[in-house]
Structure formats: C-alpha cells, structure tokens
Design a protein around this motif. Structure first.
Motif, short mmCIF file in Angstrom:
data_model
loop_
_atom_site.label_atom_id
_atom_site.label_comp_id
_atom_site.label_asym_id
_atom_site.label_seq_id
_atom_site.Cartn_x
_atom_site.Cartn_y
_atom_site.Cartn_z
N ILE A 93 1.05 -1.01 0.09
CA ILE A 93 -0.17 -0.17 -0.34
C ILE A 93 0.84 1.01 0.09
O ILE A 93 0.33 1.92 -0.70
CB ILE A 93 -0.86 -0.12 1.02
CG1 ILE A 93 -1.77 -0.66 1.05
CG2 ILE A 93 -1.56 1.49 1.49
CD1 ILE A 93 -2.74 -1.46 2.13
N THR A 94 1.89 1.55 0.85
CA THR A 94 2.59 2.48 0.94
C THR A 94 3.44 2.74 -0.62
O THR A 94 4.18 4.10 -0.92
CB THR A 94 3.71 2.36 2.13
OG1 THR A 94 2.88 1.76 3.37
CG2 THR A 94 4.82 3.20 2.00
N THR A 95 3.90 1.67 -1.15
CA THR A 95 4.95 2.18 -2.28
C THR A 95 3.88 2.01 -3.56
O THR A 95 3.70 3.34 -4.39
CB THR A 95 4.79 0.16 -2.86
OG1 THR A 95 6.17 -0.38 -1.81
CG2 THR A 95 5.63 -0.12 -4.16
N LEU A 96 2.56 2.12 -3.43
CA LEU A 96 1.20 2.35 -4.73
C LEU A 96 1.37 3.64 -4.39
O LEU A 96 0.52 4.49 -5.10
CB LEU A 96 -0.17 1.34 -4.49
CG LEU A 96 0.30 -0.13 -4.95
CD1 LEU A 96 -0.81 -0.52 -4.40
CD2 LEU A 96 -0.12 -0.08 -6.16
N LYS A 97 0.46 4.05 -3.24
CA LYS A 97 0.32 4.89 -3.10
C LYS A 97 1.59 6.68 -2.69
O LYS A 97 1.07 7.90 -3.77
CB LYS A 97 0.38 5.66 -1.06
CG LYS A 97 -1.04 5.30 -0.72
CD LYS A 97 -1.11 5.63 1.13
CE LYS A 97 -2.67 4.99 1.05
NZ LYS A 97 -2.44 4.96 2.85
N ALA A 98 2.65 6.11 -3.05
CA ALA A 98 3.71 7.11 -3.67
C ALA A 98 3.87 6.89 -5.00
O ALA A 98 4.31 7.90 -5.47
CB ALA A 98 5.08 5.95 -3.27
N ARG A 102 4.06 9.60 -6.87
CA ARG A 102 4.74 10.02 -8.51
C ARG A 102 4.33 10.60 -10.15
O ARG A 102 4.27 11.67 -10.52
CB ARG A 102 5.58 9.50 -8.12
CG ARG A 102 7.26 9.99 -9.43
CD ARG A 102 7.75 8.34 -9.53
NE ARG A 102 7.36 7.73 -10.33
CZ ARG A 102 7.41 7.06 -11.70
NH1 ARG A 102 7.60 8.08 -12.38
NH2 ARG A 102 6.74 6.03 -11.66
N LEU A 103 3.47 10.10 -9.76
CA LEU A 103 2.39 9.90 -10.94
C LEU A 103 1.71 10.61 -11.36
O LEU A 103 1.75 11.32 -12.71
CB LEU A 103 1.69 8.53 -11.48
CG LEU A 103 2.37 6.87 -11.98
CD1 LEU A 103 1.42 6.43 -11.61
CD2 LEU A 103 3.24 7.38 -12.93
N ARG A 104 0.94 11.41 -10.16
CA ARG A 104 -0.17 12.35 -10.31
C ARG A 104 1.53 13.73 -10.56
O ARG A 104 0.65 14.55 -11.14
CB ARG A 104 -0.38 13.25 -9.49
CG ARG A 104 -1.87 11.72 -8.63
CD ARG A 104 -2.70 11.44 -7.22
NE ARG A 104 -3.39 11.14 -7.58
CZ ARG A 104 -4.72 11.45 -7.70
NH1 ARG A 104 -5.21 12.40 -7.72
NH2 ARG A 104 -6.09 10.37 -7.63
N ALA A 105 2.04 13.55 -10.07
CA ALA A 105 3.38 14.97 -10.50
C ALA A 105 3.37 15.01 -11.38
O ALA A 105 3.76 15.97 -12.34
CB ALA A 105 4.28 14.58 -9.08
N ASP A 106 4.07 13.81 -12.40
CA ASP A 106 4.37 13.85 -13.14
C ASP A 106 2.58 14.49 -14.64
O ASP A 106 3.48 15.19 -15.65
CB ASP A 106 4.97 12.72 -13.83
CG ASP A 106 5.89 11.79 -13.50
OD1 ASP A 106 6.81 12.81 -12.66
OD2 ASP A 106 6.35 10.49 -13.14
N LEU A 107 2.38 14.04 -13.94
CA LEU A 107 0.70 14.49 -15.05
C LEU A 107 1.14 15.44 -15.17
O LEU A 107 0.75 16.57 -15.83
CB LEU A 107 0.12 13.62 -14.03
CG LEU A 107 -1.21 14.12 -15.76
CD1 LEU A 107 -0.97 13.61 -17.10
CD2 LEU A 107 -2.73 13.15 -14.93
N ARG A 108 0.47 16.33 -13.67
CA ARG A 108 0.72 17.85 -13.51
C ARG A 108 1.48 18.57 -14.35
O ARG A 108 1.54 19.62 -15.21
CB ARG A 108 0.50 17.97 -11.93
CG ARG A 108 0.22 19.54 -11.21
CD ARG A 108 0.06 19.77 -10.02
NE ARG A 108 1.39 19.05 -9.18
CZ ARG A 108 0.47 17.63 -8.05
NH1 ARG A 108 -0.57 16.94 -8.24
NH2 ARG A 108 1.69 16.97 -7.89
N ASN A 109 2.78 18.00 -14.11
CA ASN A 109 4.16 18.98 -15.09
C ASN A 109 3.80 19.05 -16.16
O ASN A 109 4.62 19.29 -17.39
CB ASN A 109 5.36 17.79 -14.34
CG ASN A 109 5.18 18.42 -13.62
OD1 ASN A 109 5.41 19.79 -12.26
ND2 ASN A 109 6.41 17.38 -12.67
N LEU A 110 3.39 17.09 -16.68
CA LEU A 110 3.27 17.42 -18.66
C LEU A 110 1.77 18.73 -18.96
O LEU A 110 2.44 18.81 -20.19
CB LEU A 110 2.91 15.80 -18.38
CG LEU A 110 3.67 15.04 -18.90
CD1 LEU A 110 3.56 13.52 -19.02
CD2 LEU A 110 4.65 15.32 -19.69
#
Length: 117
Positions: A93-98, A102-110
């Motif tokens: 769960i911790t790994t999936l949350k992280a 990270r993916l949300r931040a990448d999407l926001r940056n894109l």
C-alpha cells in the motif's frame, strides 16, 4: 403438508396445482417471526471444521463430536496444525501510494509544459 393455493390465487393454473414450500411467499412469513426466531434461523459459522466435514465439504457444527460424525458413527477429529501467517499489505500500500503521488506529479508537470493547466 403442501399449501394449496386455491384461496389466494386468481390464476386458474395455480388453483389446480399444489404450491411447494420453496415457492411460498417467505416475506410475509419472515415478517411475522420474532427477532429471537430470526436470530435462530441465521447460519452460524464455526471456527474450525473437523477433518471428516472438511473432506466432504459439508457444514460442521464445531462440537466434539460434531453432529455429522455422530450421525454417521465416525470418529470426530480436529486438526491442530500451525496457523497460517497473516500477510501484511502495508508495504504494498505504501509503495502504491508513493507511485500514485509520483504519477500525479508527472501528469501535472506534463500539463503545465503543454499549456493545458
């Protein structure tokens, strides 16, 4: 033994054939039962099944001897093996949350880079 549906049905088909208990309207019957009666009707689950019931995949009462073994004249044996270790999903769960963050931040940056924000 079987309730005839003659008095209750307007259909001529049902008035000539007996209604089997499985086809009766259980809703009205269940509403008439008391809370204690309904609690008795609920299926109880035993923590462990004896080896005979487990092998035959039938309901075990959990008593010693259980009702099935008494009925069949068998010896009622419960296995006392080691408990299975519980699997902890905290790491997953911790790994999936992280990864999600990270993916949300990448999407926001894109989106910012392409001017779609």
């Amino acid at each position: 033994q079987y309730a005839s549906h003659t008095q209750h049905s307007t259909s001529s088909l049902h008035s000539t054939f007996p209604i089997f208990p499985s086809r009766l309207n259980h809703t009205s019957v269940a509403m008439q039962r008391s809370e204690a009666e309904r609690a008795d009707l609920k299926r109880t689950r035993t923590a462990k099944a004896c080896m005979h019931c487990r092998r035959r995949r039938i309901k075990c009462t959990g008593e010693s001897p259980c009702a099935s073994c008494v009925k069949l004249g068998r010896s009622c044996v419960y296995e006392c093996g080691p408990k299975k270790p519980r699997i902890s999903h905290k790491g997953v769960i911790t790994t999936l949350k992280a990864e999600n963050q990270r993916l949300r931040a990448d999407l926001r940056n894109l989106r910012l880079a392409s001017g779609m924000a």
